[in-house]
Design a protein around this motif. Structure first.
Motif, mmCIF file in Angstrom:
data_model
loop_
_atom_site.group_PDB
_atom_site.id
_atom_site.type_symbol
_atom_site.label_atom_id
_atom_site.label_comp_id
_atom_site.label_asym_id
_atom_site.label_seq_id
_atom_site.Cartn_x
_atom_site.Cartn_y
_atom_site.Cartn_z
ATOM 1 N N ASN A 167 -11.354 -0.664 -4.564
ATOM 2 C CA ASN A 167 -11.515 -2.115 -4.528
ATOM 3 C C ASN A 167 -12.664 -2.363 -4.243
ATOM 4 O O ASN A 167 -13.604 -3.378 -4.977
ATOM 5 C CB ASN A 167 -10.449 -3.011 -4.015
ATOM 6 C CG ASN A 167 -9.070 -3.008 -4.483
ATOM 7 O OD1 ASN A 167 -9.041 -2.743 -5.805
ATOM 8 N ND2 ASN A 167 -8.162 -3.175 -3.637
ATOM 9 N N SER A 201 -7.732 1.268 -9.271
ATOM 10 C CA SER A 201 -6.999 0.298 -8.367
ATOM 11 C C SER A 201 -5.528 -0.010 -8.842
ATOM 12 O O SER A 201 -4.728 -0.120 -8.227
ATOM 13 C CB SER A 201 -7.902 -1.152 -8.396
ATOM 14 O OG SER A 201 -7.265 -2.011 -7.668
ATOM 15 N N THR A 244 -2.015 1.204 -6.905
ATOM 16 C CA THR A 244 -1.146 -0.057 -6.710
ATOM 17 C C THR A 244 0.055 0.375 -6.811
ATOM 18 O O THR A 244 1.117 0.253 -6.120
ATOM 19 C CB THR A 244 -1.760 -1.242 -7.186
ATOM 20 O OG1 THR A 244 -3.078 -1.805 -6.751
ATOM 21 C CG2 THR A 244 -0.797 -2.412 -6.563
ATOM 22 N N SER A 285 4.709 -6.294 2.219
ATOM 23 C CA SER A 285 3.461 -6.523 1.828
ATOM 24 C C SER A 285 2.993 -5.863 0.557
ATOM 25 O O SER A 285 2.100 -6.187 -0.329
ATOM 26 C CB SER A 285 2.585 -5.791 2.945
ATOM 27 O OG SER A 285 2.840 -4.376 2.902
ATOM 28 N N LEU A 344 1.281 -7.447 -2.736
ATOM 29 C CA LEU A 344 0.113 -6.881 -3.504
ATOM 30 C C LEU A 344 0.613 -6.545 -5.146
ATOM 31 O O LEU A 344 -0.219 -7.029 -5.803
ATOM 32 C CB LEU A 344 -0.159 -5.403 -2.873
ATOM 33 C CG LEU A 344 -0.840 -5.249 -1.748
ATOM 34 C CD1 LEU A 344 -1.045 -3.887 -1.184
ATOM 35 C CD2 LEU A 344 -2.318 -5.883 -2.025
ATOM 36 N N LEU A 371 0.494 -10.004 -6.778
ATOM 37 C CA LEU A 371 -0.804 -10.369 -6.883
ATOM 38 C C LEU A 371 -1.558 -9.757 -8.041
ATOM 39 O O LEU A 371 -2.121 -10.330 -8.853
ATOM 40 C CB LEU A 371 -1.979 -10.315 -5.606
ATOM 41 C CG LEU A 371 -3.203 -10.380 -5.446
ATOM 42 C CD1 LEU A 371 -3.156 -11.973 -5.395
ATOM 43 C CD2 LEU A 371 -3.571 -10.031 -4.337
ATOM 44 N N TYR A 372 -1.369 -8.450 -8.175
ATOM 45 C CA TYR A 372 -1.901 -7.786 -9.211
ATOM 46 C C TYR A 372 -1.324 -8.139 -10.432
ATOM 47 O O TYR A 372 -2.234 -8.445 -11.535
ATOM 48 C CB TYR A 372 -1.431 -6.191 -9.053
ATOM 49 C CG TYR A 372 -1.630 -5.335 -10.275
ATOM 50 C CD1 TYR A 372 -2.919 -5.051 -10.829
ATOM 51 C CD2 TYR A 372 -0.438 -5.133 -11.113
ATOM 52 C CE1 TYR A 372 -2.971 -4.427 -12.214
ATOM 53 C CE2 TYR A 372 -0.716 -4.318 -12.408
ATOM 54 C CZ TYR A 372 -1.760 -4.129 -12.646
ATOM 55 O OH TYR A 372 -1.873 -3.317 -13.773
ATOM 56 N N TYR A 425 -8.704 -9.762 -7.551
ATOM 57 C CA TYR A 425 -7.587 -9.004 -6.979
ATOM 58 C C TYR A 425 -8.178 -7.886 -5.877
ATOM 59 O O TYR A 425 -7.702 -7.780 -4.800
ATOM 60 C CB TYR A 425 -6.976 -8.025 -7.827
ATOM 61 C CG TYR A 425 -5.968 -7.067 -7.538
ATOM 62 C CD1 TYR A 425 -4.732 -7.333 -7.015
ATOM 63 C CD2 TYR A 425 -6.355 -5.719 -7.290
ATOM 64 C CE1 TYR A 425 -3.975 -6.270 -6.461
ATOM 65 C CE2 TYR A 425 -5.293 -4.741 -6.840
ATOM 66 C CZ TYR A 425 -4.205 -5.040 -6.433
ATOM 67 O OH TYR A 425 -3.666 -4.253 -5.802
ATOM 68 N N SER A 477 -6.692 -8.359 -2.031
ATOM 69 C CA SER A 477 -5.811 -7.419 -1.646
ATOM 70 C C SER A 477 -6.002 -7.043 -0.331
ATOM 71 O O SER A 477 -5.005 -6.702 0.572
ATOM 72 C CB SER A 477 -5.869 -6.160 -2.532
ATOM 73 O OG SER A 477 -6.978 -5.619 -2.714
ATOM 74 N N VAL A 489 -4.215 -9.380 2.251
ATOM 75 C CA VAL A 489 -2.948 -9.260 2.196
ATOM 76 C C VAL A 489 -2.516 -7.952 3.139
ATOM 77 O O VAL A 489 -1.727 -7.984 4.044
ATOM 78 C CB VAL A 489 -2.251 -8.913 0.889
ATOM 79 C CG1 VAL A 489 -0.766 -8.408 0.935
ATOM 80 C CG2 VAL A 489 -2.519 -9.933 -0.288
ATOM 81 N N ILE A 490 -3.470 -6.852 3.166
ATOM 82 C CA ILE A 490 -3.088 -5.631 3.895
ATOM 83 C C ILE A 490 -3.202 -6.098 5.279
ATOM 84 O O ILE A 490 -2.580 -5.767 6.021
ATOM 85 C CB ILE A 490 -4.161 -4.533 3.322
ATOM 86 C CG1 ILE A 490 -3.591 -4.364 2.027
ATOM 87 C CG2 ILE A 490 -4.054 -3.292 4.403
ATOM 88 C CD1 ILE A 490 -4.664 -3.148 1.396
#
Length: 290
Positions: free
Chosen positions: A27, A68, A72, A213, A217, A220-221, A258, A262, A265-266
């Motif tokens: 990313n 990426s 994911t 989580s 992700l 979001l993706y 993204y 991301s 979020v992690i």
């Protein structure tokens, strides 16, 4: 940085952490190679987009973007396998995945490099051609000029397929995780009612946080890259070469969004990352406190 500190201190990384570290690096490559370089070129701070620059930047961006997506998917698949009962066939598949994770990474790199050869073959600088040739895709500083409409559509379809397949599979994996979390929550509530209190162990809570989580992700993706792919399909349906690079810029924006969100979020969902970042911040402040 947090995962590197974790690896340095413990001399190992859990499989999920190794996937997340790889995803974070990819990313970062997405953001730096395309967004940062394009910003520098827009303000005439760097002369990057000659023919060789176009080929290199678009190739690296598309390869890292595809990686990426697949990483994911790999993360969601591994997390889905992590919730299966020990001793089952799926648990043995999870163990094999952890054992041969390096080979899986290598296969993903080879697959996505092989599917991203079009920029090397067909891209060139927009400075060398002020006209709007047929069967072209305008990516602001560069053109992707295909030899025929069939070649352009075939390349576009391959890219859509490369994105949609992991999107569908990771959505399925996320749904399985959500169903498991729902059933597990009901079981825990039933046990608490029957025992009059108490609760599950820490490992179960950690697995649930990790699962949530991953679902975040994936959501979001699916939203951001779904918009990205919708814009790409629209580009393929336009018969003439677009004089504006607006659609390409929007795709880069959503793809980079993204890559930028991301890590948030992690960090927010992983206690190990939070603790390592806290330790690193404390070490930076300690020399100044004397």
């Amino acid at each position: 940085m947090a995962f590197l500190l974790l690896f340095h201190q413990e001399n190992r990384l859990l499989t999920a952490d190794a996937i997340v570290l790889h995803l974070a690096c990819v990313n970062l490559l997405v953001v730096v190679v395309r967004s940062l370089l394009e910003t520098l070129a827009s303000f005439h701070l760097a002369k990057i987009f000659g023919d060789t620059g176009c080929k290199s930047v678009i190739f690296i961006y598309r390869t890292s973007r595809a990686l990426s997506i697949w990483l994911t998917f790999l993360l969601s698949t591994y997390q889905c396998l992590s919730i299966v009962p020990p001793g089952s066939r799926w648990a043995s598949i999870r163990a094999l995945l952890a054992q041969y994770l390096g080979c899986v990474f290598l296969c993903l790199w080879v697959l996505n490099i092989c599917m991203t050869t079009a920029p090397i073959l067909f891209s060139y600088s927009i400075k060398n051609d002020s006209s709007l040739p047929m069967n072209c895709i305008n990516v602001e500083f560069c053109f992707l000029k295909f030899p025929s409409k069939l070649a352009r559509d075939a390349n576009g379809a391959a890219q859509v397929g490369r994105d949609v397949v992991p999107m569908a599979l990771m959505t399925l994996a996320s749904l399985i995780i959500l169903v498991f979390l729902y059933k597990h929550s009901n079981q825990v509530k039933g046990l608490r009612r029957s025992s009059g209190g108490g609760g599950g162990g820490g490992n179960s809570g950690a697995e649930q946080r990790a699962a949530k989580s991953v679902v975040a992700l994936v959501t979001l993706y699916v939203v951001l890259y779904g918009v990205d792919n919708g814009l790409w399909v629209y580009t393929l349906t336009v018969k003439k070469t677009m004089s504006s690079s607006l659609i390409s810029n929007l795709r880069i924006f959503f793809g980079s969004l993204y890559a930028a969100l991301s890590p948030v979020v992690i960090i927010a969902s992983n206690r190990k990352v939070n603790s390592r970042l806290g330790c690193a911040a404390g070490m930076e402040r300690s020399p100044s406190i004397k």
